[in-house]
Design a protein around this motif. Structure first.
Motif, short mmCIF file in Angstrom:
data_model
loop_
_atom_site.label_atom_id
_atom_site.label_comp_id
_atom_site.label_asym_id
_atom_site.label_seq_id
_atom_site.Cartn_x
_atom_site.Cartn_y
_atom_site.Cartn_z
N UNK A 77 0.78 -1.24 0.00
CA UNK A 77 0.00 0.00 0.00
C UNK A 77 0.81 1.28 0.00
N UNK A 78 2.14 1.19 0.02
CA UNK A 78 2.95 2.39 0.17
C UNK A 78 2.77 3.44 -0.91
N UNK A 112 3.17 4.04 -8.46
CA UNK A 112 3.20 2.74 -9.12
C UNK A 112 3.98 1.66 -8.37
N UNK A 113 5.02 2.04 -7.65
CA UNK A 113 6.01 1.06 -7.18
C UNK A 113 5.45 0.07 -6.17
N UNK A 114 4.69 0.54 -5.20
CA UNK A 114 4.30 -0.29 -4.06
C UNK A 114 2.82 -0.65 -4.16
N UNK A 115 2.53 -1.65 -5.00
CA UNK A 115 1.16 -2.14 -5.22
C UNK A 115 1.18 -3.65 -5.43
N UNK A 116 1.83 -4.37 -4.56
CA UNK A 116 2.05 -5.81 -4.76
C UNK A 116 1.20 -6.64 -3.80
N UNK A 117 0.78 -7.82 -4.27
CA UNK A 117 0.42 -8.87 -3.33
C UNK A 117 1.72 -9.21 -2.60
N UNK A 118 1.78 -8.99 -1.31
CA UNK A 118 2.99 -9.34 -0.57
C UNK A 118 2.59 -10.23 0.60
N UNK A 119 2.78 -11.53 0.42
CA UNK A 119 2.29 -12.50 1.38
C UNK A 119 3.34 -12.80 2.44
N UNK A 173 -12.25 2.75 1.30
CA UNK A 173 -13.35 2.38 0.40
C UNK A 173 -12.99 2.73 -1.04
N UNK A 174 -12.12 1.91 -1.64
CA UNK A 174 -11.67 2.09 -3.02
C UNK A 174 -11.69 0.73 -3.70
N UNK A 175 -11.56 0.73 -5.03
CA UNK A 175 -11.49 -0.51 -5.77
C UNK A 175 -10.15 -1.20 -5.57
N UNK A 176 -9.96 -2.38 -6.16
CA UNK A 176 -8.68 -3.08 -6.04
C UNK A 176 -7.52 -2.18 -6.47
N UNK A 177 -6.41 -2.25 -5.74
CA UNK A 177 -5.30 -1.33 -5.94
C UNK A 177 -4.02 -1.99 -6.42
N UNK A 178 -3.97 -3.30 -6.45
CA UNK A 178 -2.72 -3.96 -6.83
C UNK A 178 -2.60 -4.12 -8.34
N UNK A 179 -1.36 -4.20 -8.79
CA UNK A 179 -1.11 -4.45 -10.21
C UNK A 179 -1.64 -5.81 -10.64
#
Length: 668
Positions: free
Chosen positions: A387-388, A416-423, A626-632
């Protein structure tokens, strides 16, 4: 024979002075020197108890350049290398220490064992293996340190090693250089906490499988390639689809691995980097003075600043689970789930299934971290990477004082940089398990006899790399197996597939059955064949590139373009625990195409197309914010309006349809 030879050339009084164990040690070293590099053997002769803790003896899976073992600061053997103990020499395998030093694959071949048991590897060992891979397989591996590349200091004198796996030759052409800018990128961190020991070895072993598969698939007549193929022989006999699958991942992704992320902590078997916890060191949900205090954090930050990672895993230990965001203190579960919860859940549950279980270790629990799975933290790597770049009200600009400070500009992020699924993967209840690490016996079977802590996390790493981007492959034309669509190690050119992927079809053939697979995803919402004469295909399609939504829709509306019936279903990852054995694991879709409209001499191009994972854009009733999906990774497959580019030219474009490399049918 060697012992008899020694007795002929060495005076008997000297032989009597050698005890039996030492003589056997010399014998083993001679055998290994004949079979492989000298470097490891030189290292093996030095038994050195480390001031960092003698944690046992180390088992090797290959051999390495001796120069890689020397500490460049003082010219001595790196004290991280485990010692070789005499009690192991000459004992039956069942009686040996489970981490016997040079029971590598060459020795295993000599003993006709065929199984390699995994063991935890120390800093020096992992460093040496990384350097050896980059030296022998430089077309697929780059290894660098954050000290040399980014000018970072060393924490306690230790370098932070980064490995990048990609098919350099494939993207060396003019077209390839352009396509390389949109390669999906995936990241793996082995150990933010240095005393949590499974991740570094699991990620390294994954890297070796990927690199050996890519090298072997080239068919080059070189010793490194032959060695790579030999190391894969067990897998190719049990699961012959492994090499094509793994080499494809190398050729169609950019995989970045930092096995020993916290270099000082891993070398010392300590949680922190000297005085600071690296997993409290990131700028999301953290005070400005308390982030980027570690070289661990700065190394990750520098790597991510020049990347567009869509998916990533951070390996830890001390419990067994897979967690997704939110996991920070500012986004507790009472406020709602993450905007990307649906996709995060699909991937995490799939990984848990593919990991499997063994003895007393059940499948990994999986869930949102803040849903009672594990405690929330401030400054965690997981939420920062997720989310950064978009939840910016909680992203600080760091101002640390450690190591002479760190430029504030390095923690000012673009959108753009920080939008990852990070498990978060917590690998094992014990941070440094001494047993149940697993082996390569049935490695790709979640219920295999060799399952263990390292084995299952190798599978998790591979599945994450696979699912970072969907792909479609034509497998059969009639009863004939289609040519392999990805030519690892071969430069790509605009219409190269017309030469390599052409099949001659009789003009008497009126209908032809085509079978194809969809992978890198979970749910197949729609898939079909699209075909026409090559002369009617826009240049934007070609052989290798994906196209924008408008280009695809315009093409299929042409009167000269034919469409097969629509199919739906799932990929192999809808049921990851199912083991296919020797058969390829991907389900096949099938349709007939009408060839009666074509004449002798026509070149008919056939694409397979798929739309996948549209459920990922769905959201729970309550999400925060309350926003839509944010990850790439979600938007790349569900939102054709999604587009992000960073300063080095790398970009991600959203689309709904994923297109295979085509086959050409030459009507004769």
């Amino acid at each position: 024979f060697i012992i008899r030879t020694l007795r002929m050339v060495v005076p008997s009084r000297h032989l009597r002075a050698l005890n039996s164990s030492l003589l056997k040690t010399i014998l083993a070293l001679i055998i290994f020197n004949v079979n492989d590099d000298v470097g490891l053997l030189c290292e093996a002769t030095t038994a050195h108890k480390s001031d960092r803790g003698n944690v046992g003896t180390e088992k090797s899976n290959s051999t390495y350049d001796s120069a890689a073992y020397f500490d460049t600061r003082n010219g001595e053997i790196d004290p991280n290398m485990y010692e070789m103990t005499e009690r192991n020499i000459g004992q039956p395998l069942s009686q040996r220490n489970s981490t016997f030093f040079f029971e590598n694959e060459t020795a295993a071949d000599m003993r006709n064992l065929g199984i390699t048991a995994y063991s935890i590897k120390p800093y020096g060992r992992i460093r040496a293996e990384m350097l050896d891979l980059s030296r022998k397989y430089r077309n697929f591996v780059t290894v660098f340190t954050s000290q040399k590349r980014y000018g970072l200091p060393k924490a306690g004198g230790y370098d932070n090693y980064v490995m990048v796996i990609e098919d350099k030759r494939r993207y060396s052409s003019t077209l390839g250089k352009r396509l390389a800018k949109s390669l999906p990128e995936v990241f793996f961190s082995g150990a933010l906490h240095g005393d949590e020991r499974v991740g570094p070895t699991a990620t390294l072993e994954t890297a070796k499988l990927l690199v050996f598969s890519a090298a072997c698939s080239t068919g080059a007549n070189t010793i490194p390639v032959k060695n790579a193929c030999a190391r894969l022989r067990k897998h190719t006999s049990e699961t012959p689809w492994i090499v094509p699958w793994l080499s494809r991942l190398v050729s169609t992704r950019r995989i970045v691995i930092i096995p020993m992320t916290n270099a000082w902590g891993y070398a010392k078997n300590r949680r922190e980097e000297i005085n600071f916890d690296p997993n409290r060191d990131f700028s999301y949900d953290q005070q400005s003075s308390l982030c980027m205090r570690t070289i661990t954090g700065r190394t990750i930050n520098e790597v991510w600043r020049e990347s567009l990672f869509q998916s990533s895993i951070t390996y830890h230990g001390g419990i067994e689970l897979i967690g997704w965001e939110w996991g920070s203190t500012n986004r507790l579960i009472a406020g709602g789930r993450s905007p990307d919860d649906e996709g995060q859940k699909d991937l995490s549950l799939g990984l848990s299934s593919y990991g499997g279980s063994f003895s007393s270790s059940r499948r990994y629990k999986a869930g949102s971290m803040n849903a009672g799975l594990i405690y929330p933290v401030r400054g965690g790597f997981e939420d920062w990477a997720y989310a950064g770049s978009w939840d910016t009200q909680y992203t600080s600009i760091c101002n640390p004082s450690s190591y002479g400070g760190y430029p504030a500009s390095k923690t000012k992020y673009n959108k753009s940089t920080l939008r990852s699924f990070n498990l978060l993967v917590e690998t094992s209840n014990k941070k440094n398990p001494a047993s149940k690490l697993g082996s390569d016996n049935g490695l790709f079977n979640p219920s295999g006899a060799g399952n263990g802590h390292i084995s299952r996390n190798i599978r998790l790493t591979l599945m994450t790399a696979d699912t970072v981007e969907p792909y479609v492959s034509i497998k059969f034309v009639g009863n004939e197996k289609a040519p392999h669509d990805i030519k690892t190690g071969k430069p790509v050119h605009y219409l190269s597939c017309k030469k390599t992927n052409t099949i001659r079809v009789s003009s008497n053939t009126k209908t032809l059955r085509i079978r194809w697979s969809v992978a890198g995803a979970f749910t197949v919402d729609m898939t079909r064949l699209v075909y026409s004469k090559w002369k009617d295909v826009p240049r934007s399609f070609g052989c290798h590139q994906q196209v924008a939504a408008q280009q695809y829709n315009t093409f299929i509306q042409k009167s000269s373009v034919s469409l097969s019936a629509v199919r739906k279903g799932g990929t192999r990852w809808k049921n990851p625990s199912k083991y296919s054995g020797k058969s390829p694991p991907d389900p096949l879709f099938s349709s007939n195409i009408n060839l009666s409209q074509y004449s002798v001499g026509d070149e008919v191009v056939v694409y397979a197309v798929a739309k996948v994972d549209q459920q990922w854009k769905n959201q729970p009733t309550k999400v925060q914010p309350n926003v839509g999906p944010q990850t790439h990774i979600v938007n790349a497959r569900t939102n054709p309006r999604w587009f992000h580019r960073i300063s080095n030219g790398k970009f991600i474009r959203g689309r709904l349809h994923w297109i295979s490399m085509p086959i050409t049918l030459l009507i004769v």
